[in-house]
Structure formats: structure tokens, C-alpha cells
Design a protein around this motif. Structure first.
Motif, PDB file in Angstrom:
ATOM      1  N   PRO A  54      24.738  44.825 -12.443  1.00 57.90           N
ATOM      2  CA  PRO A  54      25.417  43.588 -12.049  1.00 57.90           C
ATOM      3  C   PRO A  54      24.568  42.323 -12.214  1.00 57.90           C
ATOM      4  O   PRO A  54      25.122  41.234 -12.311  1.00 57.90           O
ATOM      5  CB  PRO A  54      25.778  43.813 -10.576  1.00 57.90           C
ATOM      6  CG  PRO A  54      24.890  44.904 -10.107  1.00 57.90           C
ATOM      7  CD  PRO A  54      24.504  45.712 -11.295  1.00 57.90           C
ATOM      8  N   THR A  55      23.263  42.444 -12.287  1.00 61.27           N
ATOM      9  CA  THR A  55      22.459  41.228 -12.439  1.00 61.27           C
ATOM     10  C   THR A  55      22.568  40.641 -13.835  1.00 61.27           C
ATOM     11  O   THR A  55      22.502  39.435 -14.010  1.00 61.27           O
ATOM     12  CB  THR A  55      20.960  41.455 -12.117  1.00 61.27           C
ATOM     13  OG1 THR A  55      20.528  42.608 -12.812  1.00 61.27           O
ATOM     14  CG2 THR A  55      20.732  41.616 -10.642  1.00 61.27           C
ATOM     15  N   CYS A  56      22.758  41.492 -14.851  1.00 60.30           N
ATOM     16  CA  CYS A  56      22.815  40.937 -16.202  1.00 60.30           C
ATOM     17  C   CYS A  56      24.147  41.175 -16.889  1.00 60.30           C
ATOM     18  O   CYS A  56      24.456  40.545 -17.886  1.00 60.30           O
ATOM     19  CB  CYS A  56      21.690  41.503 -17.054  1.00 60.30           C
ATOM     20  SG  CYS A  56      21.780  43.277 -17.236  1.00 60.30           S
ATOM     21  N   GLY A  57      24.956  42.089 -16.355  1.00 58.07           N
ATOM     22  CA  GLY A  57      26.245  42.347 -16.979  1.00 58.07           C
ATOM     23  C   GLY A  57      26.192  43.463 -18.008  1.00 58.07           C
ATOM     24  O   GLY A  57      27.194  43.763 -18.648  1.00 58.07           O
ATOM     25  N   ASP A  58      25.011  44.059 -18.191  1.00 56.08           N
ATOM     26  CA  ASP A  58      24.898  45.138 -19.168  1.00 56.08           C
ATOM     27  C   ASP A  58      25.650  46.385 -18.707  1.00 56.08           C
ATOM     28  O   ASP A  58      25.676  46.698 -17.525  1.00 56.08           O
ATOM     29  CB  ASP A  58      23.422  45.499 -19.388  1.00 56.08           C
ATOM     30  CG  ASP A  58      22.710  44.451 -20.231  1.00 56.08           C
ATOM     31  OD1 ASP A  58      23.395  43.546 -20.727  1.00 56.08           O
ATOM     32  OD2 ASP A  58      21.489  44.556 -20.373  1.00 56.08           O
ATOM     33  N   TYR A  60      26.682  50.198 -14.690  1.00 57.34           N
ATOM     34  CA  TYR A  60      26.767  48.766 -14.838  1.00 57.34           C
ATOM     35  C   TYR A  60      25.579  48.106 -14.138  1.00 57.34           C
ATOM     36  O   TYR A  60      25.235  48.490 -13.024  1.00 57.34           O
ATOM     37  CB  TYR A  60      28.090  48.348 -14.186  1.00 57.34           C
ATOM     38  CG  TYR A  60      28.438  46.915 -14.327  1.00 57.34           C
ATOM     39  CD1 TYR A  60      28.766  46.388 -15.572  1.00 57.34           C
ATOM     40  CD2 TYR A  60      28.455  46.086 -13.218  1.00 57.34           C
ATOM     41  CE1 TYR A  60      29.093  45.065 -15.696  1.00 57.34           C
ATOM     42  CE2 TYR A  60      28.785  44.761 -13.338  1.00 57.34           C
ATOM     43  CZ  TYR A  60      29.097  44.245 -14.577  1.00 57.34           C
ATOM     44  OH  TYR A  60      29.416  42.931 -14.696  1.00 57.34           O
ATOM     45  N   ASP A  79      25.500  47.657 -24.776  1.00 54.50           N
ATOM     46  CA  ASP A  79      24.737  46.473 -25.127  1.00 54.50           C
ATOM     47  C   ASP A  79      23.663  46.285 -24.067  1.00 54.50           C
ATOM     48  O   ASP A  79      23.979  46.097 -22.900  1.00 54.50           O
ATOM     49  CB  ASP A  79      25.681  45.256 -25.164  1.00 54.50           C
ATOM     50  CG  ASP A  79      24.933  43.993 -25.528  1.00 54.50           C
ATOM     51  OD1 ASP A  79      24.033  44.089 -26.394  1.00 54.50           O
ATOM     52  OD2 ASP A  79      25.228  42.939 -24.952  1.00 54.50           O
ATOM     53  N   GLY A  80      22.426  46.377 -24.470  1.00 59.56           N
ATOM     54  CA  GLY A  80      21.374  46.251 -23.473  1.00 59.56           C
ATOM     55  C   GLY A  80      20.160  45.562 -24.042  1.00 59.56           C
ATOM     56  O   GLY A  80      20.046  45.375 -25.255  1.00 59.56           O
ATOM     57  N   CYS A  81      19.250  45.198 -23.163  1.00 58.79           N
ATOM     58  CA  CYS A  81      18.011  44.552 -23.595  1.00 58.79           C
ATOM     59  C   CYS A  81      17.062  45.601 -24.161  1.00 58.79           C
ATOM     60  O   CYS A  81      17.326  46.794 -24.092  1.00 58.79           O
ATOM     61  CB  CYS A  81      17.375  43.834 -22.418  1.00 58.79           C
ATOM     62  SG  CYS A  81      16.915  44.950 -21.089  1.00 58.79           S
ATOM     63  N   ARG A 133      12.607  42.941 -14.115  1.00 62.76           N
ATOM     64  CA  ARG A 133      13.064  43.796 -15.192  1.00 62.76           C
ATOM     65  C   ARG A 133      13.075  45.281 -14.826  1.00 62.76           C
ATOM     66  O   ARG A 133      13.386  46.122 -15.675  1.00 62.76           O
ATOM     67  CB  ARG A 133      12.195  43.571 -16.441  1.00 62.76           C
ATOM     68  CG  ARG A 133      12.148  42.116 -16.885  1.00 62.76           C
ATOM     69  CD  ARG A 133      13.531  41.546 -17.140  1.00 62.76           C
ATOM     70  NE  ARG A 133      14.219  42.258 -18.191  1.00 62.76           N
ATOM     71  CZ  ARG A 133      14.018  42.026 -19.490  1.00 62.76           C
ATOM     72  NH1 ARG A 133      13.184  41.105 -19.881  1.00 62.76           N
ATOM     73  NH2 ARG A 133      14.673  42.714 -20.386  1.00 62.76           N
TER      74      ARG A 133
END
Lengths: 144, 408
Positions: free
Chosen positions: A40-44, A38, A65-67, A125
Motif C-alpha cells: 500500500p505504500t507504493c501501489g505495487d 499489494y 510491476d515492482g521496483c 525500502r
């Protein structure tokens, strides 16, 4: 105006992997090794799983689900570790972590993943790039 | 409203080679020179501890600190100045309530009622309280457009409900909740009503008496003030019965070896040397906002929303969360662009000097409820302009093209 700044991070190779990720499929639930990690900064959330046959990785895949950065990174990582044994994988994780921190590393061993070195210029990032690698690292340390 | 952007020195800079465009005021607002000057003036000319020294400087600091309390009282239309407590911010205000009022009044089997659109700071303190005393934490559902389901308030509330705590304005969905209506329901069932005003106090007229809230919490830094200063408003009768969360200097009356008596409220809730400079600068921020007028602030922000929302919706692939028409939407707009992850979009905007938030916005239960992992969020304030909106929309369209190319 041009978006050429973006090219520093979103290299052609990275975007190709992100748009068409390799080893990207849902978890089966029957894999020998599975971890959910997980950010935690983006919730991915990323799921990573593989089997080991004779101490070598087979059937590795990830899902979530990711960037673009995290997907490309996971995709490149899974390409790289197929057929590798535990020690070789741990070495790769170590090299990738060093590269992401901007430290000297054997980038050649990372194959395509070395294009992610550009992430050091985007400090917010770095966690996206390292998420899959942390998942692999944790899986290897826990299962030792 | 005339453009006031030049009052904010930080906005006059470039980021990644582009003129800075700040669209993240829901996280924290920028500060006008007037507020910065008040901080400097305090430290340069008036710094001393408050409520202690028998000398001119201390008297001056105390006067300014207490004047700030008066300004807050007027700003939120509290009946008494003693109902205004200075805290570190909304989070501390809500934590104080959970650990004092909550622990004293919520017993095993009781209920605490919140909603799915709460910020973590209006969830986790209640979760901890519920776990500690064996109470139940219940969530009010949302309508399809992201507004609070008032019928569900009536369904979920019972005689066992002791606390109803709801955000006045959502930090994700851009909705304003009818606190007055909910407070009426809460009181009918004998519960107290708490409103989280972190996202409302900076943007609209606040009248705690009209809303009939028992407590109202907000932060200075989201309304042009400095970080580390916030407010907890509480009705006088309730505050008088409440125990302080912290003990020490300033809050005591008489200290003996084994026991002590305390000051009346609000001072008994402000243990230790308070954030004097912060309170004074928050007072300056209130002066600045009051000079513009909160009605004018609201009107101007509405004009920005009426401008940006339809333009955003025109871009194919954009999903906007919360109400779809601008009359119902505040300056907080969360959205996603199909095919581009929120984080990639935020990085791309940053490369063009446009600062936005991306992620779960400290509202993970809401994200789960909406079944999304992350969104981009823009949040507007009085220093943003219609020209900035046009630039933002233009850049967004280019970014969309950039990511929608086929990379092979």
C-alpha cells in the motif's frame, strides 16, 4: 559528485536480478497455489504462484510491476525455494524476515538473497524487499 | 522575487552528506522562522483557553485566535468572518461535510459527482456517504492531457446530483480546475459546489465569492503553517442550517439535562478547545504569504515550472503526466523515467539529498485511470530556486546513467 551511496543498496547482483528476473512470467490461472499481494505504500502489486508435487515446489513464478529491490528479491526467492518442501520454505521466510529486520539470522541459507541485507540501512525500502516473502508466507499459512 | 530560502531554517542542513533540496511541498511545506516564532510566542506569552476566561490572558488568546479567522477571511475573500471554520485540515473539513451536510441532504438514489483526479480524502468520505444512504458516486472523466473534461461534467450531472466536489488543483497532474465554471453548472442543477483547495490555497489568489463555491477546504501545513490546523469555508446561509459534527465545550449556548442549544456558526462547529496555537500560526503564515503577495507567489512558481519542465522533457525516457506545456502546469510535476521504477528513483535522489515523493500520491483511482502503478513527483514552492532545479536535473541525468548500465 558520485552516486557511490547508492551502491550500498543497488549491489551488482541485485541489479542483475532486477534487470533479468528469474521465474518472471504472467499467471496461468491453473497453478495450485496463487496469491496477489499489494504494497500500500507504493501501489505495487505482485502475483506469486507455484505447484506442489510430493510436497515439493515446482513451477514457481511471479509477475507484477515492482521496483528493482522487490523484483530482485522475488527473483532470488523463487530461485531458492524450487524443490523445497513447506517446512523448508517457512524456515527460509523466517530467516529472510529476521535479516530484513536486522536481527541475527542464518544468512547462508538464503544464498544470493543475503545481499539484500543492505536494505536494513534503507528503512523506507524494507517493505519492497519483503513483499514477495510475505506473499509466500501468506500462501503457506492460508493453505495449511 | 528575492530569494527567501534563508527564512526557512530547516533548509539549511545536509541529508546523506548532501545539501538538502526539498521538492515535496505538495505533501507538506516547510515553515519560515516567522511562523515558528508565532507558535513559540503564543506558548511563551499568551497561552490560555479561548472564549472562556474572564481574565487578561484568555482575552489575549481569544483575540489572536479570532484575528487569525479574520486573516483567513481576507485571504480567501469570504464575505463574512463567520464563514471561516477552523478544522484539523482538508481531510477533516471534507469528512465533516460528508457526515453532516451529506447525511442531511443526500438521500437514496441521489448522486454525488467527483472526478478521477481526486485525492483519497475527496473520494472516500463520499464513498462512505453513498454506501450509507444508498446514493451513487459518479466520476468526471479527464481529457488526454489530464485536464478535466468539462463536457463530461454536463453529461454526468443530473437533477439527482446533490453534491459536486472537485479539487481546485491536482496533487498529481499539475492542473488547475475551472471551479467557477463547474460551480455554475452545479448550481444550475440545484447541487452544491465543494472545492478541495489543499493544493491551490498555498499557491494562488483564492476568491471563494468569485468562484461561487458553497464550501472550500484547505490545510495550513501545505501553506507554511503548522500541521493539525485547516479551514472549512462555508456560505453563511448553508452553515446556519447545518448540524455540528461534534458536540461539547465551546460550541454550546445553554445545556440542560436532556437538551442543549448551540452557539451561532462558526463557533458551534468548533467543539472543544480548538488548535489555538495552530490557528494563530496559520494567521502568521498568511501574513508571510500576503507580504510577498499571492500574485507574486504564483508568478515565481510559474517561472520555476517554465524552467524545470522543458529541462525534464529533454531527458530521453521521461514521461510527464498532465499538461505538457508549462503555462498550463502548476508546480506539481509527476513523471516517470523509463527503466527505473519510481521508488528506486526516489531512493537514488534521496541519496543525493533531494527529497521527492514516489508512489500513488493518495490517488489510486487516478493511477488506475492512467494505467500506471506509481510515479515520482516533484512539487515546488516559493523557497525553491532555479539553482536547485539545475542541480536536480544534473543528478537525474547521472541516476539515469547509473541504472541504465548493464549489471551482469
Amino acid at each position: 559528485m558520485s552516486l557511490h551511496n547508492l551502491d550500498n543498496l543497488y549491489r551488482q547482483t541485485i541489479m542483475a536480478y532486477a534487470q533479468h528476473p528469474h521465474h518472471y512470467k504472467p499467471m496461468l490461472g491453473t497453478e495450485g497455489y496463487h496469491i496477489q499481494k499489494y504494497n500500500p505504500t507504493c501501489g505495487d502489486v505482485i502475483d506469486l504462484a507455484f505447484n506442489m508435487v510430493d510436497d515439493r515446489v515446482t513451477d514457481i513464478h511471479f509477475y507484477g510491476d515492482g521496483c528493482a529491490i522487490s523484483k530482485a528479491s522475488a527473483s532470488m526467492m523463487t530461485d531458492l525455494v524450487v524443490g523445497k518442501n513447506r517446512d523448508q520454505m517457512m524456515q527460509l521466510v523466517d530467516q529472510f524476515s529476521k535479516m530484513a529486520r536486522g536481527e541475527a539470522s542464518d544468512v547462508k541459507s538464503l544464498g544470493e538473497a543475503q545481499v539484500l541485507a543492505g536494505v536494513t540501512k534503507f528503512p523506507t525500502r524494507i517493505k519492497c524487499a519483503t513483499l514477495a516473502w510475505h506473499a509466500l508466507d501468506e500462501l503457506l499459512s492460508v493453505e495449511k | 522575487m528575492k530569494t527567501i530560502k534563508h527564512d526557512f531554517p530547516i533548509l539549511d542542513q545536509t541529508v546523506n552528506g548532501q545539501e538538502l533540496l526539498y521538492f515535496d511541498s505538495a505533501a507538506t511545506s516547510q515553515k519560515p522562522q516567522y511562523v515558528i516564532d508565532s507558535l513559540v510566542d503564543y506558548y511563551q506569552n499568551n497561552n490560555a483557553n479561548v472564549h472562556r476566561g474572564i481574565y487578561e490572558l484568555s482575552e489575549r488568546a481569544t483575540r489572536q485566535y479570532e484575528q487569525a479567522r479574520d486573516k483567513v477571511q481576507k485571504f480567501i475573500h469570504a464575505q463574512k468572518r463567520e464563514e471561516v471554520l477552523f478544522t484539523r485540515g482538508t481531510t477533516e473539513s471534507l469528512n465533516w461535510l460528508a457526515s453532516t451536510y451529506g447525511v442531511e441532504n443526500v438521500k437514496q438514489g441521489d448522486e454525488i459527482l467527483i472526478s478521477y483526479m481526486e485525492h483519497h480524502s475527496n473520494i472516500v468520505p463520499w464513498q462512505q456517504l453513498a454506501q450509507r444512504v444508498g446514493a451513487h458516486l459518479k466520476y468526471i472523466a479527464l481529457n488526454d492531457d489530464g485536464t478535466l473534461n468539462i463536457a463530461d461534467v454536463k453529461r454526468k450531472i443530473t437533477d439527482k446530483t446533490k453534491i459536486v466536489s472537485i479539487t481546485h488543483a491536482s496533487n498529481v497532474l499539475g492542473v488547475i480546475n475551472p471551479i467557477k465554471t463547474i460551480a455554475k453548472i452545479a448550481h444550475d442543477y440545484g447541487a452544491i459546489m465543494i472545492a478541495d483547495g489543499a493544493q491551490s490555497a498555498p499557491h494562488m489568489n483564492i476568491d471563494v465569492q468569485d468562484m461561487d463555491v458553497d464550501f472550500f477546504a484547505f490545510s495550513g501545513h501545505k501553506m507554511l503553517g503548522p500541521t493539525g490546523i485547516g479551514v472549512l469555508y462555508g456560505k453563511h446561509d448553508i452553515l446556519e442550517k447545518m448540524q455540528p459534527a461534534q458536540f461539547g465545550g465551546e460550541m454550546i449556548e445553554l445545556v440542560d439535562l436532556q437538551e442543549a442549544t448551540f452557539q451561532p456558526s462558526p463557533w458551534r462547529f468548533e467543539a472543544g478547545t480548538p488548535n489555538i496555537a495552530g490557528a494563530i500560526a496559520l494567521g502568521a503564515a498568511i501574513d508571510y504569504l500576503t507580504k510577498i503577495g499571492m500574485t507574486e507567489v504564483e508568478k515565481y512558481e510559474q517561472s520555476l515550472v517554465a524552467d524545470v519542465l522543458p529541462k525534464l522533457k529533454k531527458i530521453s525516457g521521461i514521461t510527464i503526466y498532465g499538461p505538457q506545456n508549462s503555462e498550463q502546469h502548476s508546480g506539481v510535476i509527476a513523471f516517470n523515467l523509463a527503466g527505473v521504477h519510481a521508488h528506486d528513483l526516489a531512493t537514488a535522489l534521496d541519496q543525493e539529498g533531494i527529497e521527492v515523493r514516489a508512489g500513488h500520491h493518495c490517488a489510486q483511482p487516478l493511477m488506475k485511470y492512467l494505467n500506471i502503478a506509481a510515479t515520482v513527483r516533484i512539487s515546488l514552492y516559493i523557497y525553491n530556486t532555479h539553482e536547485e532545479i539545475d542541480r536536480f536535473i544534473g543528478v537525474l541525468e547521472e541516476i539515469k546513467e547509473y541504472f541504465n548500465r548493464e549489471f551482469a
